[in-house]
Design an enzyme around this catalytic site. Structure first.
Site, PDB file in Angstrom:
ATOM      1  N   PHE A 113      -3.950  -3.417  14.459  1.00  0.00           N
ATOM      2  CA  PHE A 113      -5.188  -2.872  15.007  1.00  0.00           C
ATOM      3  C   PHE A 113      -5.553  -3.648  16.265  1.00  0.00           C
ATOM      4  CE2 PHE A 113      -8.718  -0.206  12.966  1.00  0.00           C
ATOM      5  CZ  PHE A 113      -7.853   0.809  12.615  1.00  0.00           C
ATOM      6  N   GLN A 226     -21.141  -0.527  20.736  1.00  0.00           N
ATOM      7  CA  GLN A 226     -19.716  -0.331  21.010  1.00  0.00           C
ATOM      8  C   GLN A 226     -19.391   1.109  21.389  1.00  0.00           C
ATOM      9  OE1 GLN A 226     -16.544  -0.730  17.733  1.00  0.00           O
ATOM     10  NE2 GLN A 226     -16.053  -2.363  19.170  1.00  0.00           N
ATOM     11  N   HIS A 228     -16.345   3.510  21.449  1.00  0.00           N
ATOM     12  CA  HIS A 228     -14.989   3.605  20.893  1.00  0.00           C
ATOM     13  C   HIS A 228     -14.099   4.304  21.907  1.00  0.00           C
ATOM     14  CE1 HIS A 228     -11.644   4.542  18.264  1.00  0.00           C
ATOM     15  NE2 HIS A 228     -12.184   3.801  17.318  1.00  0.00           N
ATOM     16  N   LEU A 238     -14.554  11.041  15.986  1.00  0.00           N
ATOM     17  CA  LEU A 238     -13.627   9.925  16.141  1.00  0.00           C
ATOM     18  C   LEU A 238     -12.154  10.301  15.942  1.00  0.00           C
ATOM     19  CD1 LEU A 238     -13.678   6.782  16.396  1.00  0.00           C
ATOM     20  CD2 LEU A 238     -13.619   6.713  13.913  1.00  0.00           C
ATOM     21  N   GLU A 241      -8.568   4.333  15.580  1.00  0.00           N
ATOM     22  CA  GLU A 241      -7.794   3.305  16.263  1.00  0.00           C
ATOM     23  C   GLU A 241      -6.397   3.194  15.636  1.00  0.00           C
ATOM     24  OE1 GLU A 241      -9.938  -0.056  17.693  1.00  0.00           O
ATOM     25  OE2 GLU A 241      -8.511  -1.452  16.825  1.00  0.00           O
ATOM     26  N   ARG A 272     -11.686  -3.112  21.760  1.00  0.00           N
ATOM     27  CA  ARG A 272     -12.255  -1.813  22.117  1.00  0.00           C
ATOM     28  C   ARG A 272     -13.030  -1.818  23.440  1.00  0.00           C
ATOM     29  NH1 ARG A 272     -14.178   0.336  16.103  1.00  0.00           N
ATOM     30  NH2 ARG A 272     -12.046   0.761  15.401  1.00  0.00           N
ATOM     31  N   HIS A 336     -20.383   4.419  19.405  1.00  0.00           N
ATOM     32  CA  HIS A 336     -19.739   4.383  18.089  1.00  0.00           C
ATOM     33  C   HIS A 336     -20.394   3.444  17.092  1.00  0.00           C
ATOM     34  CE1 HIS A 336     -16.573   4.507  15.139  1.00  0.00           C
ATOM     35  NE2 HIS A 336     -16.245   3.232  15.302  1.00  0.00           N
ATOM     36  N   ARG A 371     -17.091  -5.602  18.355  1.00  0.00           N
ATOM     37  CA  ARG A 371     -16.482  -5.651  17.028  1.00  0.00           C
ATOM     38  C   ARG A 371     -15.007  -5.263  17.095  1.00  0.00           C
ATOM     39  NH1 ARG A 371     -15.259  -1.857  13.382  1.00  0.00           N
ATOM     40  NH2 ARG A 371     -16.486  -0.136  14.213  1.00  0.00           N
TER      41      ARG A 371
END
Lengths: 556, 314
Positions: A113, A226, A228, A238, A241, A272, A336, A371
């Site tokens: 990730f 954030q 995304h 979404l 990721e 991100r 996000h 994050r």
């Protein structure tokens, strides 16, 4: 009046995990949620949940990645708690019955990730949130924990500087009810819908953050929202990721893997904030396609896509009309996740006695300015559990105190007035103007003048909101009323975000200013606090807790 | 595009019974039904009530009847509905009490889900390992497929059996049941199979595939039901009339290539068949009772081969 030791508001991952833990110490636990538990937005989480399970990985390495990802704004003591307790919590989820995708040796499979130095994201295809949500709900059934579903909380009851319970509308009967509690845990999720077309559900309206803020708890780091990197153009839904974790490429209009320019080492798997800025730059410099860039999964092959990315394939086909097996998906950065929230300690305790918070609505802070993917689900489980424990311990140690008598009648008056008000604008008009203002002025790249516009706009909306009306005057299942109340929550939070952002004269993580492009540790290595006052938020600041990792330059 | 909607409305505070209201609204080409009713609520009728949340077919809130078929409003496209049906009719899910407009009381549905004990029951004689329980990845297909279920209740409320027999546990609960039957970490498989095979359980399914057809997530509840039925049969859990009925079908076709409708009730219900005497008499008088002794089909060899082939493919 209903009376409990611990009342949990919200039944997503953090809320249910908290309730399960609290029920170990005290029998009198209830969960209140404005929807049914399995409708909670945690279920939309796709990619996974992080934990250093492999002997080749370590909680310390996970913690370092998280600190770096946070652009050094995360509190390192809290991050160490998060990462060192992660493996135990994942094993516990597995023992509860959570479904995970498996490696060939039968162990929980893990995928790479963004921003992570090791493939430590545990997953179940791309429905990880859904399977954990169902597992926790099913544990609640097994334990017989009382759930009040479709109860909408309108305020916290505070007396003598202590939270004594909540006031809520039972949507099915339309009646306003008071629930007395020795401890209240808020687990109500985020507030990205301050922005238009965020990735969040329509129910993610920052209720708990706003309730706590109005009741005297402190908000922290609200300017860190954030974006995304991969959301669908039409409605912001979404694309996980995990799509990049499995090897997806980001391409611009020229077909270039543009991340090579921005993060030559990590490429698509930079953190991100970095990827979203890169995409936005490509789009603004004319190398986008209709306001988007592309995520290309074709080289992964049909089998891998169908097996590991089944949900996003369905979403891409349904919403964008594109089958990722055949064509790249147009995506853009979208609002996000709220790194900020109700300030808590590592036990979930807020600044208001008797009130706890966990999950996205809380700010411990483990995410700081940005994050990492896979850390939000983890936070819900680790800190949901901790908040559940601390709240039940408090409930066991204090005698039942009085519930403020007037709380219910005051609230009844406020709701009746809103229902009776004859002339004015409907709340959704204000919500749309708020979202428009946030998108225009508080997006990925920020400048003082635009943020100032946003602050002024929010203040104007606050004033107009005081005169807003609802068209549905009934009591039973009045979603026109709840929509109006939710708009009020979002306006509160939009104001704290805009003011916090305007004041922070640096660029850090998701807060990126064209007029102050550098991180400024000298002046701004600190959290922003926001206290409610009748004239809008009063800001304050708090030092970041450091343990092992002094701030360093951040590149991917 | 300008689109006409007919939507069932009912507010218990004002209305004696449900009625339909027509709306007309301008919408973008790719609008979903959910986006449309949100627009109607905002622009025309603030009282219009419905549940919704994720907009991406993962929360299950916005299940409703769209042109007489249970669907998620966020997944149904207005243009598709108009192309197929000319207009759009929206009603609440069937069989559940209406609370207001398109909002129904889901409690009876949740009670059915609870009936299948939807939580892991590990073998109590085995201590939980320190690490995760190991699971062979080749066994997770059913578990993951059934885990896709979002409990929207589309299949349950459009189930043809549940319409006639409200006690039927229903396809969603049975799919949830199979999720745990197929889970190699569970230690209560036989107990589950027995309970799922009880009256109002899996054998009440009429195999009409309506659940599989309406499922917005591709869960295929009918396949889940078939798999638990098959496993129950394999493990000798055969006390329910439903499985005896299936067995009687099988035996009859195997023996003669024909279905012996005269002996079927006896083999299914045993002595309980006595209760059917009045109906049998009426059927007899109308010439509807077939002769109990049948000649086999001319080419029994073909039948034998079919059975052989099926055995091989299992």
């Amino acid at each position: 009046m209903l009376e409990y030791d611990v009342v949990v508001v919200g039944a997503g991952l953090a809320g249910m995990r908290a309730a399960i833990e609290a029920s170990k110490k005290t029998a009198k636990v209830a969960v209140l949620t404005k929807v049914h538990p399995v409708r909670s937005h945690s279920g939309a989480a796709q990619g996974g949940i992080n934990a250093a399970l492999s002997p080749a990985d370590s909680p310390e390495s996970h913690a370092f990645d998280t600190v770096k990802g946070s652009d050094y704004l995360g509190d390192q003591d809290a991050i160490e708690v998060l990462c060192s307790e992660a493996p135990g919590d994942i094993i516990e989820l597995e023992h509860m019955g959570t479904v995970f995708s498996r490696a060939s040796d039968g162990r929980i499979a893990q995928r790479p990730f963004g921003g992570a130095g090791f493939p430590r994201t545990c997953y179940a295809s791309d429905i990880t949130g859904l399977v954990i949500l169902h597992a926790l709900y099913e544990q609640m059934l097994k334990l017989g924990i009382k759930v009040y579903d479709e109860w909408f909380v309108t305020s916290l009851a505070v007396d003598d500087g202590v939270c004594r319970g909540i006031i809520a509308i039972d949507l099915k009967s339309g009646k306003l009810e008071a629930v007395k509690a020795k401890a209240v845990i808020l687990a109500t999720g985020g507030c990205a819908p301050v922005f238009h077309n965020s990735s969040n559900a329509l129910i993610s309206t920052g209720d708990g953050m706003s309730l706590a803020y109005r009741a005297g708890a402190t908000l922290m780091d609200m300017e860190f929202l954030q974006f995304h990197p991969t959301t669908l153009k039409a409605n912001g839904v979404l694309i996980t990721e995990g799509a990049r974790g499995e090897g997806g490429y980001l391409l611009n209009a020229l077909g270039e893997r543009f991340m090579a320019k921005y993060a030559p080492n990590k490429m698509e798997l930079a953190s991100r904030d970095v990827v979203s800025r890169a995409e936005q730059t490509e789009i603004e410099e004319g190398r986008g396609i209709d306001g988007c860039v592309l995520i290309d999964l074709r080289h992964l092959g049909a089998q891998k896509i169908k097996e590991r990315l089944m949900q996003i394939r369905e979403l891409a086909m349904d919403i964008a009309g594109v089958d990722p097996i055949e064509q790249p998906i147009p995506i853009r950065p979208g609002a996000h996740y709220s790194m900020g929230g109700i300030k808590t300690d590592v036990h979930g305790a807020t600044m208001l006695k008797g009130l706890y918070a966990a999950g996205e609505c809380a700010c411990v802070s483990v995410h700081g300015a940005n994050r990492l993917g896979g850390n939000s689900l983890l936070e819900t489980i680790v800190f949901g559990r901790r908040a559940g424990r601390a709240a039940s311990e408090l409930a066991c140690s204090v005698a039942g105190a009085s519930f403020p008598e007037a709380a219910l009648s005051d609230e009844e008056r406020r709701i009746s007035e809103l229902l009776k008000r004859e002339k004015g604008e409907r709340a959704h008009v204000l919500r749309k103007e708020l979202q428009e203002a946030a998108n225009t002025n508080l997006g990925i790249f920020r400048v003082a003048k635009k943020m100032q516009n946003c602050v002024e706009k929010v203040r104007e909306l606050k004033e107009r909101y005081a005169r807003a009306i609802v068209q549905d005057r009934g009591r039973i299942f009045n979603t026109d009323l709840t929509n109006a109340l939710q708009t009020g929550y979002l306006i509160d939070l939009g104001e704290a975000m805009a003011l916090g952002a305007l004041a922070r004269e640096e660029s850090r993580g998701a807060h990126s200013r064209l007029d102050f492009p550098k991180r400024d540790d000298e002046k701004w290595l600190k959290h922003t606090l926001a206290y409610w006052t009748p004239n809008g938020p009063r800001l304050g600041y708090l030092d970041v807790t450091m343990t092992k990792w002094p701030p360093a330059e951040r590149s991917y | 595009m300008l689109v006409s909607f007919k939507i069932q409305k009912f507010n218990p505070e004002v209305d004696a019974k449900p009625y339909y209201r027509d709306y007309e609204i301008e919408l973008p080409e790719r609008a979903t039904v959910l986006e449309s009713i949100i627009a109607i609520k905002e622009e025309i009728d603030g009282t219009l009530s419905f549940r919704c949340s994720c907009r991406s077919a993962i929360c299950g809130s916005c299940a409703m009847r769209i042109n007489r078929c249970a669907k998620l409003a966020c997944k149904a496209r207005v243009a598709d509905e108009v192309n197929r049906h000319g207009s759009i009719l929206i009603e609440p899910l069937q069989k559940l009490k209406v609370i207001k407009d398109l909002v129904v009381d889901m409690d009876p549905f949740w009670r059915m889900i609870e009936k299948v004990k939807p939580y892991l029951m590990p073998d109590p004689n085995e201590a939980a390992p320190e690490r995760e329980r190991l699971v062979d990845p080749s066994t997770t297909e059913d578990v993951i497929r059934n885990s896709l279920c979002i409990l929207c209740a589309c299949c349950h409320t459009d189930c043809n059996v549940a319409e006639l027999e409200p006690g039927f546990v229903g396809p969603a609960a049975l799919a949830k049941g199979q999720r745990y039957v197929a889970d190699t970490r569970d230690g209560a498989t036989d107990e589950r199979l027995k309970s799922l095979s009880e009256p109002h359980g899996l054998w009440e399914c009429a195999r009409c595939f309506a659940c599989t057809q309406v499922c917005p997530k591709g869960v295929d509840p009918r396949e889940s039901i078939r798999r638990i039925g098959h496993l129950a049969y394999e493990r000798g859990i055969r006390s329910d009339e439903g499985i005896k009925h299936a067995q009687a079908f099988l035996d009859s076709v195997k023996a003669s290539g024909r279905l012996n409708e005269a002996t079927l009730p006896l083999k299914t219900k045993g002595l309980g068949v006595v209760g059917m005497t009045p109906m049998a008499l009426q059927m007899f008088l109308k010439g509807k009772v077939p002769f109990p002794i049948q000649r086999p089909v001319p080419d029994m060899e073909e039948i034998r081969k079919i059975f052989e082939l099926t055995e091989k493919q299992r």
